[in-house]
Each structure stands twice: as C-alpha cells, then as structure tokens.
Motif scaffolding. Structure first.
Motif, PDB file in Angstrom:
ATOM      1  N   ASN A  21      33.906   4.628 -17.392  1.00  0.00           N
ATOM      2  CA  ASN A  21      33.801   6.067 -17.195  1.00  0.00           C
ATOM      3  C   ASN A  21      33.964   6.389 -15.709  1.00  0.00           C
ATOM      4  N   PRO A  22      34.912   7.260 -15.329  1.00  0.00           N
ATOM      5  CA  PRO A  22      35.119   7.548 -13.908  1.00  0.00           C
ATOM      6  C   PRO A  22      33.892   8.134 -13.230  1.00  0.00           C
ATOM      7  N   HIS A  23      33.071   8.876 -13.989  1.00  0.00           N
ATOM      8  CA  HIS A  23      31.843   9.427 -13.403  1.00  0.00           C
ATOM      9  C   HIS A  23      30.873   8.313 -13.039  1.00  0.00           C
ATOM     10  N   PHE A  24      30.892   7.253 -13.843  1.00  0.00           N
ATOM     11  CA  PHE A  24      30.052   6.087 -13.584  1.00  0.00           C
ATOM     12  C   PHE A  24      30.386   5.510 -12.204  1.00  0.00           C
ATOM     13  N   LEU A  25      31.672   5.286 -11.955  1.00  0.00           N
ATOM     14  CA  LEU A  25      32.108   4.762 -10.666  1.00  0.00           C
ATOM     15  C   LEU A  25      31.810   5.730  -9.532  1.00  0.00           C
ATOM     16  N   HIS A  26      32.125   6.996  -9.765  1.00  0.00           N
ATOM     17  CA  HIS A  26      31.951   8.019  -8.733  1.00  0.00           C
ATOM     18  C   HIS A  26      30.496   8.116  -8.300  1.00  0.00           C
ATOM     19  N   ASN A  27      29.603   8.069  -9.264  1.00  0.00           N
ATOM     20  CA  ASN A  27      28.180   8.180  -8.968  1.00  0.00           C
ATOM     21  C   ASN A  27      27.694   7.029  -8.110  1.00  0.00           C
ATOM     22  N   PHE A  28      28.074   5.805  -8.486  1.00  0.00           N
ATOM     23  CA  PHE A  28      27.634   4.646  -7.732  1.00  0.00           C
ATOM     24  C   PHE A  28      28.254   4.602  -6.338  1.00  0.00           C
ATOM     25  N   LEU A  29      29.514   4.992  -6.238  1.00  0.00           N
ATOM     26  CA  LEU A  29      30.163   5.004  -4.928  1.00  0.00           C
ATOM     27  C   LEU A  29      29.516   6.030  -4.004  1.00  0.00           C
ATOM     28  N   MET A 108      29.677  -2.875 -24.092  1.00  0.00           N
ATOM     29  CA  MET A 108      29.725  -1.493 -23.613  1.00  0.00           C
ATOM     30  C   MET A 108      29.243  -0.479 -24.650  1.00  0.00           C
ATOM     31  N   ILE A 109      28.170  -0.846 -25.347  1.00  0.00           N
ATOM     32  CA  ILE A 109      27.484   0.109 -26.212  1.00  0.00           C
ATOM     33  C   ILE A 109      26.217   0.603 -25.519  1.00  0.00           C
ATOM     34  N   LEU A 110      25.458  -0.317 -24.974  1.00  0.00           N
ATOM     35  CA  LEU A 110      24.178   0.035 -24.355  1.00  0.00           C
ATOM     36  C   LEU A 110      24.351   0.691 -22.988  1.00  0.00           C
ATOM     37  N   ILE A 111      25.261   0.170 -22.187  1.00  0.00           N
ATOM     38  CA  ILE A 111      25.416   0.651 -20.809  1.00  0.00           C
ATOM     39  C   ILE A 111      25.778   2.140 -20.735  1.00  0.00           C
ATOM     40  N   PRO A 112      26.719   2.636 -21.554  1.00  0.00           N
ATOM     41  CA  PRO A 112      26.998   4.079 -21.506  1.00  0.00           C
ATOM     42  C   PRO A 112      25.799   4.943 -21.898  1.00  0.00           C
ATOM     43  N   LEU A 113      24.964   4.450 -22.806  1.00  0.00           N
ATOM     44  CA  LEU A 113      23.761   5.195 -23.181  1.00  0.00           C
ATOM     45  C   LEU A 113      22.777   5.257 -22.008  1.00  0.00           C
ATOM     46  N   ILE A 114      22.651   4.143 -21.303  1.00  0.00           N
ATOM     47  CA  ILE A 114      21.811   4.122 -20.100  1.00  0.00           C
ATOM     48  C   ILE A 114      22.349   5.105 -19.068  1.00  0.00           C
ATOM     49  N   TYR A 115      23.658   5.070 -18.883  1.00  0.00           N
ATOM     50  CA  TYR A 115      24.286   5.955 -17.898  1.00  0.00           C
ATOM     51  C   TYR A 115      24.073   7.422 -18.257  1.00  0.00           C
ATOM     52  N   ASN A 116      24.234   7.764 -19.535  1.00  0.00           N
ATOM     53  CA  ASN A 116      24.010   9.146 -19.972  1.00  0.00           C
ATOM     54  C   ASN A 116      22.604   9.607 -19.641  1.00  0.00           C
ATOM     55  N   ALA A 117      21.634   8.750 -19.931  1.00  0.00           N
ATOM     56  CA  ALA A 117      20.243   9.106 -19.656  1.00  0.00           C
ATOM     57  C   ALA A 117      20.015   9.314 -18.164  1.00  0.00           C
ATOM     58  N   LEU A 118      20.619   8.471 -17.339  1.00  0.00           N
ATOM     59  CA  LEU A 118      20.444   8.577 -15.888  1.00  0.00           C
ATOM     60  C   LEU A 118      21.024   9.872 -15.333  1.00  0.00           C
ATOM     61  N   ILE A 119      22.224  10.259 -15.820  1.00  0.00           N
ATOM     62  CA  ILE A 119      22.859  11.448 -15.239  1.00  0.00           C
ATOM     63  C   ILE A 119      22.311  12.753 -15.822  1.00  0.00           C
ATOM     64  N   PHE A 120      21.795  12.719 -17.059  1.00  0.00           N
ATOM     65  CA  PHE A 120      21.302  13.942 -17.678  1.00  0.00           C
ATOM     66  C   PHE A 120      19.801  14.142 -17.507  1.00  0.00           C
ATOM     67  N   SER A 121      19.085  13.103 -17.117  1.00  0.00           N
ATOM     68  CA  SER A 121      17.630  13.215 -17.014  1.00  0.00           C
ATOM     69  C   SER A 121      17.231  13.989 -15.757  1.00  0.00           C
ATOM     70  N   ASP A 122      15.967  14.414 -15.745  1.00  0.00           N
ATOM     71  CA  ASP A 122      15.409  15.058 -14.553  1.00  0.00           C
ATOM     72  C   ASP A 122      14.479  14.073 -13.841  1.00  0.00           C
ATOM     73  N   ILE A 123      14.923  12.827 -13.772  1.00  0.00           N
ATOM     74  CA  ILE A 123      14.107  11.750 -13.223  1.00  0.00           C
ATOM     75  C   ILE A 123      13.722  12.005 -11.761  1.00  0.00           C
ATOM     76  N   SER A 124      14.497  12.816 -11.073  1.00  0.00           N
ATOM     77  CA  SER A 124      14.183  13.104  -9.677  1.00  0.00           C
ATOM     78  C   SER A 124      13.007  14.073  -9.539  1.00  0.00           C
ATOM     79  N   GLU A 125      12.660  14.769 -10.637  1.00  0.00           N
ATOM     80  CA  GLU A 125      11.523  15.678 -10.615  1.00  0.00           C
ATOM     81  C   GLU A 125      10.222  14.889 -10.788  1.00  0.00           C
ATOM     82  N   ASN A 126       9.111  15.514 -10.433  1.00  0.00           N
ATOM     83  CA  ASN A 126       7.829  14.817 -10.460  1.00  0.00           C
ATOM     84  C   ASN A 126       7.438  14.322 -11.846  1.00  0.00           C
TER      85      ASN A 126
END
Length: 200
Positions: A21-29, A108-126
C-alpha cells in the motif's frame, strides 16, 4: 468450482498489486524524515526496522504461505516504528496465545489490518488505544484487533472508500481459503473491532 486460468492470474496480480500500500510506505518514510530532522538517536534503529519490514513484505508477497511467527515478528516491528514517533507512551497491547500446529498463513493478511488500525485510530489522543489478540489453537487461527477512533465507521461489507485494503483482504481469504475463513467488522461507540478466523 473451477476458476478460469486468466481470471486466476488476474486475481493473483491484483493481490500482489495491493500488497504494498503506497500509504504504508509514505507514512513510514514521513516518520523517518521527522526523526532525521530532529536528529533523533532512534533514527538508525528505525531505518533498520523499516528495511527489515520492506524486505519481509517483498519476499513474502510471492509466496503462497508464510510462517506465522515471521508475520507476528513483522507486526511487532511495525508497532515499534509507529510507537517511536510519539514522545509519550501509547496504549498498544499485543497478546499472543498458541497451542497448536497451525504454523502457516497466507501472506499480507494481518499486516494490512494492523496498518488500518494504526492510521484510523486516535492512538495519539489520551484515551486512544489499540488491542491486538492472536490465538492459535488446534485447527483454528484467530486474529482480533480492537481500536478506538474519533469519526470513522467502517462497514461490515468493506465498502468504505478509504479502506480499500479490507476489500482486498476479503478477496485474498476467499481465493486462498474459500469457506474456511471469515472476517467481520464490528462498530460501537467509536470503537472498531476486526475479527478474522481461519480454519485448517
């Protein structure tokens, strides 16, 4: 049901196409760039982790199945890179239970699910959180990830436009496992849960 050879090749090509996923690369870069700008001492470690993740994704994409332990180790590396960008400790929990000979899974079944959770979550909030549970018992592999978010609701039929990787995971599961695998999404009060089950 027999699948036409051309259709099978098209499905396999599409699966490979969406593995990286290009967003995956973009985010890490972006994370690497931010660390480099701040001259963080964690930059070398992050670059090494990133290189290992990309190497694993490239090598595993062409395989029919991969070792579950390797997939889990890559997930741990992804979570570590994601956590590094925060100055505070984030609420990400990974729980693994195993008592089985279930040792391989389609790549590549589990990793995209992890990535989705990371980008859509509000983990940066308290109060934001991500909880991941992986269990391997007898002939069943289960993967469950629960995360909090602010505005996004992801439908059970995978038609959310920004969440295309879920649709592709559904295609991979159908192609690789037929009726021996299922994935569902549950939404309640700004909390989403992915539930994936695979049977041997």
């Amino acid at each position: 049901m027999l699948i036409d050879n051309n259709l099978q090749k098209e499905i396999e090509a599409n699966i490979i196409k969406y593995h990286m996923n290009p967003h995956f690369l973009h985010n890490f870069l972006n994370n690497l760039y931010s660390l480099a700008l701040s001259k963080s001492e964690k930059t070398p470690e992050t670059i090494l982790l990133f290189a290992e993740i990309i190497k694993y994704i490239n090598s595993s994409s062409a395989k029919k199945k991969v070792n579950v332990e390797n997939e889990i180790n890559t997930i741990k590396k992804i979570l570590k890179i994601f956590s590094i960008k925060f100055s505070k400790e984030v609420d990400i929990k990974l729980n693994i239970e195993k008592n089985t000979h279930f040792t391989e899974i389609a790549p590549m079944i589990l990793i995209p699910l992890i990535y989705n959770a990371l980008i859509f979550s509000d983990i940066s909030e308290n109060q934001g959180f991500i909880n991941i549970n992986i269990s391997q018992f007898e002939m069943k592999f289960s993967f469950q990830i629960t995360f909090s978010h602010l505005f996004i609701e992801i439908s059970n039929n995978f038609d959310y436009n920004a969440d295309i990787t879920l649709e592709n995971i559904q295609k991979i599961l159908s192609f690789k496992y037929g009726n021996k695998a299922s994935i569902f999404i549950h939404n309640k009060d700004y909390i989403t849960e992915y539930v994936l089950n695979i049977y041997q």
